[in-house]
Scaffold this motif. Structure first.
Motif, PDB file in Angstrom:
ATOM      1  N   PHE A 183       0.819  -1.208   0.000  1.00  0.00           N
ATOM      2  CA  PHE A 183       0.000   0.000   0.000  1.00  0.00           C
ATOM      3  C   PHE A 183       0.857   1.264   0.000  1.00  0.00           C
ATOM      4  O   PHE A 183       2.007   1.251   0.428  1.00  0.00           O
ATOM      5  N   TYR A 184       0.254   2.332  -0.530  1.00  0.00           N
ATOM      6  CA  TYR A 184       0.783   3.690  -0.329  1.00  0.00           C
ATOM      7  C   TYR A 184       0.225   4.195   0.987  1.00  0.00           C
ATOM      8  O   TYR A 184      -0.907   3.864   1.365  1.00  0.00           O
ATOM      9  N   ILE A 185       0.966   5.064   1.647  1.00  0.00           N
ATOM     10  CA  ILE A 185       0.427   5.753   2.816  1.00  0.00           C
ATOM     11  C   ILE A 185       1.087   7.121   2.927  1.00  0.00           C
ATOM     12  O   ILE A 185       2.293   7.259   2.711  1.00  0.00           O
ATOM     13  N   TRP A 186       0.280   8.129   3.211  1.00  0.00           N
ATOM     14  CA  TRP A 186       0.796   9.486   3.362  1.00  0.00           C
ATOM     15  C   TRP A 186      -0.190  10.320   4.162  1.00  0.00           C
ATOM     16  O   TRP A 186      -1.356   9.953   4.333  1.00  0.00           O
ATOM     17  N   ILE A 187       0.299  11.465   4.647  1.00  0.00           N
ATOM     18  CA  ILE A 187      -0.514  12.422   5.390  1.00  0.00           C
ATOM     19  C   ILE A 187      -0.715  13.659   4.524  1.00  0.00           C
ATOM     20  O   ILE A 187       0.232  14.170   3.925  1.00  0.00           O
ATOM     21  N   ASP A 188      -1.957  14.148   4.457  1.00  0.00           N
ATOM     22  CA  ASP A 188      -2.202  15.420   3.781  1.00  0.00           C
ATOM     23  C   ASP A 188      -3.305  16.175   4.513  1.00  0.00           C
ATOM     24  O   ASP A 188      -3.675  15.807   5.643  1.00  0.00           O
ATOM     25  N   ASP A 189      -3.835  17.213   3.905  1.00  0.00           N
ATOM     26  CA  ASP A 189      -4.833  18.054   4.566  1.00  0.00           C
ATOM     27  C   ASP A 189      -6.097  17.284   4.943  1.00  0.00           C
ATOM     28  O   ASP A 189      -6.821  17.671   5.867  1.00  0.00           O
ATOM     29  N   ALA A 190      -6.397  16.192   4.233  1.00  0.00           N
ATOM     30  CA  ALA A 190      -7.608  15.414   4.505  1.00  0.00           C
ATOM     31  C   ALA A 190      -7.417  14.423   5.644  1.00  0.00           C
ATOM     32  O   ALA A 190      -8.386  13.981   6.259  1.00  0.00           O
ATOM     33  N   GLY A 191      -6.177  14.041   5.930  1.00  0.00           N
ATOM     34  CA  GLY A 191      -5.889  13.072   6.983  1.00  0.00           C
ATOM     35  C   GLY A 191      -4.844  12.075   6.543  1.00  0.00           C
ATOM     36  O   GLY A 191      -3.937  12.393   5.760  1.00  0.00           O
ATOM     37  N   MET A 192      -4.958  10.855   7.019  1.00  0.00           N
ATOM     38  CA  MET A 192      -4.046   9.791   6.618  1.00  0.00           C
ATOM     39  C   MET A 192      -4.669   9.036   5.446  1.00  0.00           C
ATOM     40  O   MET A 192      -5.760   8.491   5.543  1.00  0.00           O
ATOM     41  N   ASN A 193      -3.948   9.014   4.331  1.00  0.00           N
ATOM     42  CA  ASN A 193      -4.404   8.336   3.121  1.00  0.00           C
ATOM     43  C   ASN A 193      -3.712   6.992   2.986  1.00  0.00           C
ATOM     44  O   ASN A 193      -2.496   6.883   3.196  1.00  0.00           O
TER      45      ASN A 193
END
Length: 225
Positions: free
Chosen positions: A133-143
């Motif tokens: 999986f990909y995982i990252w943090i952005d303005d929406a939350g944890m993706n």
């Protein structure tokens, strides 16, 4: 004839390279997990990444275990339908402390690619299964965007790091296959071109208190003939 063979060999190498996920860069690994960073601009379907990344990011392993531990999936085959947690509790116990460090060591130009292999059955004849999986943090939350979900790895491949970490690029666009992530109040699905991508999960980070490790009594696989 010799020239034809060389052209054929070169063409095969090009096709092979194109099908593999070579743009990711290894940053840490264990016997059963591998963590890579991938540049935002090198991500397939990068035009769908519209929010600013929030890395580095600090979060506890316990909260990551709570976030990832509630994800269930359904696998439909011609014979039956299987429902299970994507990650085994013991798998998360070893995976999440390392993922904490990954979040602390990537910047706003990168997201993380995670590959985990684990034997969910723990029998003398069972094989390990791979989840990527990909995982990252952005303005929406944890993706989190899934590629493989508990895909079986042969015993030979599970021993060789190069073999079990060899995956195809993960798509951000909707990909239909046997696996579907079940709906949950813990996350929402990302809309892609007007439709929900059920492999792309978004976890709100506004209130981390709602995430806690699941109880061991939930560690049960459900199947229906």
């Amino acid at each position: 004839m010799h020239k034809f063979y060389l052209l054929y060999l070169a063409f095969g190498i090009i096709i092979s390279c194109a099908g593999e996920f070579r743009s990711k860069r290894l940053i840490f690994s264990t016997a059963n997990s591998a963590f890579y960073k991938l540049e935002r601009d090198e991500t397939p379907d990068k035009e769908l990444l519209k929010n600013t990344f929030g890395h580095p990011y600090k979060i506890s392993a316990e909260k990551l275990i709570g976030i990832l531990g509630e994800i269930k999936f359904t696998k439909s085959t011609r014979i039956n339908q299987i429902r299970d947690y994507v990650f085994h509790a013991k798998e998360l116990d070893s995976l999440c402390p390392d993922l904490v460090q990954v979040f602390e060591n990537i910047d706003r130009k990168h997201l993380a690619v995670v590959i985990s292999q684990y034997d969910h059955t723990q029998s003398v004849i069972s094989n390990k299964k791979r989840t990527s999986f990909y995982i990252w943090i952005d303005d929406a939350g944890m993706n989190l965007v899934f590629g493989d979900i508990q895909n079986e790895v042969s015993r030979e491949d599970s021993i060789n790091f190069y073999d079990w970490t060899r995956i195809q690029p993960i798509q951000l666009t909707i990909k239909a296959d046997q696996n579907e992530i079940q709906e949950s109040s813990s996350y929402s699905f990302k809309k892609v071109k007007g439709f929900f991508n059920r492999k792309w999960l978004i976890f709100s980070l506004a209130d981390l208190s709602k995430y806690s490790p699941r109880s061991e009594t939930k560690e049960v696989q459900e199947s229906k003939e």
